[in-house]
Motif scaffolding. Sequence first.
Motif, PDB file in Angstrom:
ATOM      1  N   ARG A   1       0.835  -1.206   0.000  1.00  7.43           N
ATOM      2  CA  ARG A   1       0.000   0.000   0.000  1.00  7.43           C
ATOM      3  C   ARG A   1       0.867   1.254   0.000  1.00  7.43           C
ATOM      4  N   LYS A   2       1.956   1.231   0.786  1.00  3.86           N
ATOM      5  CA  LYS A   2       2.864   2.382   0.806  1.00  3.86           C
ATOM      6  C   LYS A   2       3.512   2.589  -0.557  1.00  3.86           C
ATOM      7  N   ALA A   3       3.710   1.517  -1.289  1.00  2.12           N
ATOM      8  CA  ALA A   3       4.337   1.599  -2.612  1.00  2.12           C
ATOM      9  C   ALA A   3       3.359   2.017  -3.700  1.00  2.12           C
ATOM     10  N   GLY A   4       2.069   2.119  -3.374  1.00  6.66           N
ATOM     11  CA  GLY A   4       1.103   2.616  -4.348  1.00  6.66           C
ATOM     12  C   GLY A   4       0.021   1.665  -4.777  1.00  6.66           C
ATOM     13  N   ALA A   5      -0.117   0.506  -4.132  1.00  5.16           N
ATOM     14  CA  ALA A   5      -1.177  -0.433  -4.511  1.00  5.16           C
ATOM     15  C   ALA A   5      -2.549   0.225  -4.373  1.00  5.16           C
ATOM     16  N   THR A   6      -3.391   0.028  -5.380  1.00  5.40           N
ATOM     17  CA  THR A   6      -4.766   0.514  -5.315  1.00  5.40           C
ATOM     18  C   THR A   6      -5.552  -0.241  -4.265  1.00  5.40           C
ATOM     19  N   LEU A   7      -5.302  -1.538  -4.190  1.00  2.00           N
ATOM     20  CA  LEU A   7      -6.033  -2.416  -3.280  1.00  2.00           C
ATOM     21  C   LEU A   7      -5.131  -3.600  -2.943  1.00  2.00           C
ATOM     22  N   THR A   8      -5.117  -4.002  -1.690  1.00  2.00           N
ATOM     23  CA  THR A   8      -4.389  -5.201  -1.283  1.00  2.00           C
ATOM     24  C   THR A   8      -5.383  -6.240  -0.783  1.00  2.00           C
TER      25      THR A   8
ATOM     26  N   ILE B   1      -9.727 -13.097  -4.815  1.00  2.00           N
ATOM     27  CA  ILE B   1      -9.416 -12.066  -5.800  1.00  2.00           C
ATOM     28  C   ILE B   1     -10.675 -11.583  -6.499  1.00  2.00           C
ATOM     29  N   GLY B   2     -11.645 -12.483  -6.661  1.00  2.00           N
ATOM     30  CA  GLY B   2     -12.900 -12.085  -7.293  1.00  2.00           C
ATOM     31  C   GLY B   2     -13.590 -10.958  -6.545  1.00  2.00           C
ATOM     32  N   GLU B   3     -13.486 -10.955  -5.237  1.00  2.00           N
ATOM     33  CA  GLU B   3     -14.088  -9.883  -4.443  1.00  2.00           C
ATOM     34  C   GLU B   3     -13.398  -8.554  -4.725  1.00  2.00           C
ATOM     35  N   ALA B   4     -12.075  -8.594  -4.924  1.00  2.00           N
ATOM     36  CA  ALA B   4     -11.346  -7.379  -5.272  1.00  2.00           C
ATOM     37  C   ALA B   4     -11.806  -6.848  -6.621  1.00  2.00           C
ATOM     38  N   GLN B   5     -12.045  -7.739  -7.574  1.00  2.00           N
ATOM     39  CA  GLN B   5     -12.563  -7.313  -8.873  1.00  2.00           C
ATOM     40  C   GLN B   5     -13.892  -6.594  -8.728  1.00  2.00           C
ATOM     41  N   ARG B   6     -14.781  -7.151  -7.920  1.00  2.00           N
ATOM     42  CA  ARG B   6     -16.096  -6.536  -7.728  1.00  2.00           C
ATOM     43  C   ARG B   6     -15.965  -5.172  -7.060  1.00  2.00           C
ATOM     44  N   GLU B   7     -15.065  -5.064  -6.084  1.00  2.00           N
ATOM     45  CA  GLU B   7     -14.883  -3.795  -5.384  1.00  2.00           C
ATOM     46  C   GLU B   7     -14.401  -2.700  -6.334  1.00  2.00           C
ATOM     47  N   LEU B   8     -13.563  -3.077  -7.300  1.00  2.00           N
ATOM     48  CA  LEU B   8     -13.039  -2.096  -8.247  1.00  2.00           C
ATOM     49  C   LEU B   8     -13.904  -1.957  -9.491  1.00  2.00           C
ATOM     50  N   GLY B   9     -14.929  -2.775  -9.611  1.00  2.00           N
ATOM     51  CA  GLY B   9     -15.804  -2.700 -10.774  1.00  2.00           C
ATOM     52  C   GLY B   9     -15.193  -3.254 -12.043  1.00  2.00           C
ATOM     53  N   LEU B  10     -14.310  -4.243 -11.908  1.00  2.00           N
ATOM     54  CA  LEU B  10     -13.686  -4.862 -13.079  1.00  2.00           C
ATOM     55  C   LEU B  10     -14.575  -5.988 -13.582  1.00  2.00           C
TER      56      LEU B  10
ATOM     57  N   ASP C   1      -5.076 -18.851  -9.188  1.00  2.00           N
ATOM     58  CA  ASP C   1      -6.022 -17.749  -8.971  1.00  2.00           C
ATOM     59  C   ASP C   1      -5.822 -16.647 -10.007  1.00  2.00           C
ATOM     60  N   MET C   2      -4.573 -16.400 -10.356  1.00  2.00           N
ATOM     61  CA  MET C   2      -4.301 -15.370 -11.359  1.00  2.00           C
ATOM     62  C   MET C   2      -4.913 -15.747 -12.697  1.00  2.00           C
ATOM     63  N   VAL C   3      -4.658 -16.969 -13.146  1.00  2.00           N
ATOM     64  CA  VAL C   3      -5.207 -17.420 -14.432  1.00  2.00           C
ATOM     65  C   VAL C   3      -6.729 -17.319 -14.424  1.00  2.00           C
ATOM     66  N   ALA C   4      -7.337 -17.689 -13.312  1.00  2.00           N
ATOM     67  CA  ALA C   4      -8.803 -17.684 -13.216  1.00  2.00           C
ATOM     68  C   ALA C   4      -9.387 -16.285 -13.233  1.00  2.00           C
ATOM     69  N   ASN C   5      -8.568 -15.264 -12.981  1.00  2.00           N
ATOM     70  CA  ASN C   5      -9.094 -13.898 -12.887  1.00  2.00           C
ATOM     71  C   ASN C   5      -8.544 -12.966 -13.969  1.00  2.00           C
ATOM     72  N   MET C   6      -7.961 -13.527 -15.018  1.00  2.00           N
ATOM     73  CA  MET C   6      -7.461 -12.716 -16.119  1.00  2.00           C
ATOM     74  C   MET C   6      -8.541 -12.501 -17.171  1.00  2.00           C
ATOM     75  N   THR C   7      -8.473 -11.365 -17.845  1.00  2.00           N
ATOM     76  CA  THR C   7      -9.347 -11.126 -18.981  1.00  2.00           C
ATOM     77  C   THR C   7      -8.907 -11.969 -20.174  1.00  2.00           C
ATOM     78  N   HIS C   8      -9.791 -12.170 -21.131  1.00  2.00           N
ATOM     79  CA  HIS C   8      -9.404 -12.846 -22.367  1.00  2.00           C
ATOM     80  C   HIS C   8      -8.347 -11.997 -23.072  1.00  2.00           C
ATOM     81  N   GLY C   9      -7.274 -12.657 -23.498  1.00  2.00           N
ATOM     82  CA  GLY C   9      -6.168 -11.929 -24.109  1.00  2.00           C
ATOM     83  C   GLY C   9      -5.233 -11.307 -23.099  1.00  2.00           C
ATOM     84  N   GLY C  10      -5.387 -11.658 -21.816  1.00  2.00           N
ATOM     85  CA  GLY C  10      -4.524 -11.122 -20.774  1.00  2.00           C
ATOM     86  C   GLY C  10      -3.092 -11.633 -20.900  1.00  2.00           C
ATOM     87  N   ARG C  11      -2.191 -10.961 -20.188  1.00  2.00           N
ATOM     88  CA  ARG C  11      -0.767 -11.292 -20.275  1.00  2.00           C
ATOM     89  C   ARG C  11      -0.208 -11.467 -18.868  1.00  2.00           C
ATOM     90  N   ILE C  12       0.560 -12.540 -18.674  1.00  2.00           N
ATOM     91  CA  ILE C  12       1.113 -12.865 -17.361  1.00  2.00           C
ATOM     92  C   ILE C  12       2.626 -12.967 -17.459  1.00  2.00           C
TER      93      ILE C  12
END
Length: 342
Positions: A205-212, A220-229, A248-259
């Motif tokens: 958070r000190k480094a600038g994270a929007t949400l932790t 992570i899905g709850e974080a998506q809902r909180e940010l309206g993604l 969890d990352m793969v499950a929450n990426m958009t189509h065409g996302g990059r990891i």
Amino acid sequence: MKALVKHRAEPGLWLMDVPEPETGPGDVLIRVLRTGICGTDLHIRSWDGWARQAVATPRVLGHEFVGEVASVGADVRDVAVGDLVSGEGHLVCGTCRNCLAGRRHVCRATVGLGVGRDGAFAEYVALPASNVWVHRTRVDLDVAAIFDPFGNAVHTALTFPVVGEDVLITGAGPIGVMATAVARHAGARNVVVTDVSGPRLDLARKAGATLTVNVAHTGIGEAQRELGLREGFDVGMEMSGRPEALRDMVANMTHGGRIALLGLPAEEFAVDWSRIVTSMITVKGIYGREMFETWYAMTVLLEGGLDLSPVITGSYSYRDFEAAFDEAATARSGKIILDWTA
């Protein structure tokens, strides 16, 4: 000179007197001022399975450092006595296909400083001049000491464009925290950081994270809902090496996302490759830094106001290395610095 040595093939480190390193005509001898403790050093100290395979004893540890040039070889032209320098810890062959093509970061014969050859946890370290980075602009010594892991963060964070993108970073260790700062500085819209350590999420958070997100309690899905993604994250940066984090990352990426994958797993694990294929997700492994484009980017980012101070959470005299390593091994700390002048 004094040095921290893996003296025997067993857990522990030893502060010992060892000879100063020898140098050749193309080498630089550096008086070490500060060093950073890396996860690699912790593995070698504990003498785990990886360390037993990778390190021959005795070995002087350490690859994150800043120092002052003490002497240069007869063939060295671009480094001078008195220069403040850090060093690229991957020593490459210079003759393989990738090296000859300018892709030194993917040299198959790479030798790691402090792993395959004696390193920088010492009063002096020697490096080929081609591995020396001269700090031409003013930089805090503690920050200069961690240019190596900072480079891992920059390489990972800038592998894919992040301007206006929603970024997910799994793992709030020191490199994950630095990647958070880089992604925000580079124009990401949202940066969500996950971990199971409250203190490390505080650093994010000190480094600038929007949400932790403490994934021990929240998905992570709850974080998506909180940010309206509505469609998922555009760019993922996996820093933990944990199977559940990548899944969890793969499950929450958009189509065409990059990891971008930097975290090293302790063992093989299953991934939902069907999801990766059908969502057309790009996955790229990251190891170290591009030589020396990443180093140039690091310097420019700092000149542009990037603040790395939140990630540095402790400083010790090298004589107090045991306490320093104990703190670095917790799940609460950021980067721990050893002062070789104290």
